[in-house]
Motif scaffolding. Structure first.
Motif, PDB file in Angstrom:
ATOM      1  N   ALA A   1       0.836  -1.204   0.000  1.00  0.00           N
ATOM      2  CA  ALA A   1       0.000   0.000   0.000  1.00  0.00           C
ATOM      3  C   ALA A   1       0.868   1.251   0.000  1.00  0.00           C
ATOM      4  O   ALA A   1       0.579   2.228  -0.710  1.00  0.00           O
ATOM      5  N   GLN A   2       1.942   1.236   0.760  1.00  0.00           N
ATOM      6  CA  GLN A   2       2.850   2.376   0.812  1.00  0.00           C
ATOM      7  C   GLN A   2       3.522   2.597  -0.540  1.00  0.00           C
ATOM      8  O   GLN A   2       3.618   3.736  -1.024  1.00  0.00           O
ATOM      9  N   HIS A   3       3.967   1.522  -1.169  1.00  0.00           N
ATOM     10  CA  HIS A   3       4.685   1.651  -2.439  1.00  0.00           C
ATOM     11  C   HIS A   3       3.799   2.245  -3.531  1.00  0.00           C
ATOM     12  O   HIS A   3       4.249   3.099  -4.309  1.00  0.00           O
ATOM     13  N   TYR A   4       2.541   1.809  -3.568  1.00  0.00           N
ATOM     14  CA  TYR A   4       1.645   2.250  -4.644  1.00  0.00           C
ATOM     15  C   TYR A   4       0.715   3.386  -4.214  1.00  0.00           C
ATOM     16  O   TYR A   4      -0.091   3.853  -5.003  1.00  0.00           O
ATOM     17  N   LYS A   5       0.843   3.820  -2.959  1.00  0.00           N
ATOM     18  CA  LYS A   5       0.031   4.920  -2.415  1.00  0.00           C
ATOM     19  C   LYS A   5      -1.467   4.626  -2.571  1.00  0.00           C
ATOM     20  O   LYS A   5      -2.231   5.423  -3.101  1.00  0.00           O
ATOM     21  N   ILE A   6      -1.861   3.443  -2.084  1.00  0.00           N
ATOM     22  CA  ILE A   6      -3.274   3.085  -2.062  1.00  0.00           C
ATOM     23  C   ILE A   6      -3.735   2.938  -0.616  1.00  0.00           C
ATOM     24  O   ILE A   6      -2.921   2.749   0.288  1.00  0.00           O
TER      25      ILE A   6
END
Length: 356
Positions: A92-97
């Motif tokens: 989630a952090q990597h893809y900003k979701i």
């Protein structure tokens, strides 16, 4: 609030059961669908776009998201759940979701498992949702417990999940739902973060959405029927033939996700709630990016998926990242092949048609 040890153990065992059953048993709805298959995008063979110009970012509750995706509330409270939540949070952090966690009641009853929910250290910039069952407000939970679960997660909002059918079938279910709306309203007025009302797979009708919005709820997650059936899940945990029969009878109960979205968005602005503008999450049986794009074109702001992310997270963080990549590619492809550059354009393009 100090809960008896046996209640804590029951709650923790239920968490483990839910993961196992969802991964190993057939608990999907079969006679009811999410309703999204009744819609089709008009293909544009000449989109007049450069694929690289497409932007699927958005904002929700004032926070930027790289894609209109929510890793829906699933789990916590066990060693396996801690691993799953860590993997989900890092992706989630990597893809900003956005990401939600499962019910944190177990963390209130058994504080030593709170760390299985505490994913902010893995996702410092992500929109995170804490989670409690709304019915717990009738079982001695109040503002203090809600603040506690928000603090554990350093959450941006609190999901109150509303699950009357599941509680009816669940062993030792909490079934006193009397007066909950007033308690939700009081909580919304006092809690320093927004409150999101969420079903767990049976849908939120327009009439109930209107009441929740009037009570002060900041967003609605429709969590409609057509995906994982929690009646089936609880049937697998049944301690009596009656509970098992109830679970199977109501396996396909509920309002399809598409119907929830369209009826809530279609509500008149007259009366005491202005529902057409309420931040809306579509979840319930979404399995790929085409479902996500369809839900957004119908009027949702972001879309939540649980089962696909659970299956991936049970395998590895790499599997979760690969799923996120596929979902983003699928959503982007819908925009490209309908001639839209942004989600806003997609919503207003008229390219989604109901199949008669």
């Amino acid at each position: 609030m100090n809960a008896p040890t046996n209640i804590s153990a029951q709650t923790q065992n239920r968490k483990a059961d839910h993961i196992r059953i969802c991964l190993e048993e057939d608990v999907q709805s079969h006679q009811i669908t999410n309703g999204l298959e009744r819609y089709r995008f008009t293909h544009s063979c000449l989109p007049e776009l450069n694929h690289s110009d497409i932007d699927i970012s958005t904002t929700f509750l004032g926070k930027h998201l790289g894609a209109p995706l929510l890793i829906s509330s699933m789990t916590g409270g066990t060693e396996q759940a801690a691993i799953i939540n860590q993997r989900l949070a890092q992706v989630a952090q990597h893809y900003k979701i956005a990401m939600g966690v499962g019910s944190q009641r177990v963390a209130v009853e058994k504080p030593q498992v709170a760390d299985t929910f505490a994913v902010r250290k893995y996702a410092p910039d992500v929109l995170l949702f804490a989670n409690l069952g709304a019915v717990q407000l009738n079982y001695k939970y109040g503002l203090d417990e809600c603040l506690r679960v928000v603090d554990i997660l350093e959450a941006d909002a609190l999901i109150l999940h509303i699950n009357p059918l599941q509680e009816c079938i669940q062993p030792q279910g909490d079934t006193n739902f009397r007066g909950l709306l007033d308690k939700i309203s009081k909580l919304c007025s006092k809690l320093p973060v927004p409150v999101i009302a969420k079903e767990v797979g049976n849908g939120i009708s327009a009439a109930i959405a209107q009441k929740l919005i009037a009570a002060g709820v900041a967003a609605i997650d429709v969590a409609g029927a057509g995906g994982t059936s929690w009646a089936k899940v609880e049937s697998e945990r049944a301690e009596s033939p009656l509970q098992r029969r109830l679970g199977m009878t109501f396996a396909d109960w509920g309002l399809p996700t598409a119907e929830c979205i369209t009826t809530i968005r279609a509500m008149s602005t007259t009366g005491y709630a202005y529902a057409p503008d309420v931040p809306l999450i579509a979840s319930g049986g979404l399995r790929h990016g085409l479902d996500v794009a369809t839900a957004i074109a119908l009027g949702a702001d972001i879309a939540g998926l649980a089962m696909p992310f659970l299956q991936a997270a049970a395998t590895s963080e790499t599997a979760v990242a690969e799923l996120a990549e596929v979902l983003i590619a699928e959503i982007t492809t819908v925009l490209f092949c309908t001639g839209n550059t942004t989600l806003y354009q997609l919503k207003h393009s008229g390219s989604l048609q109901r199949i008669e």
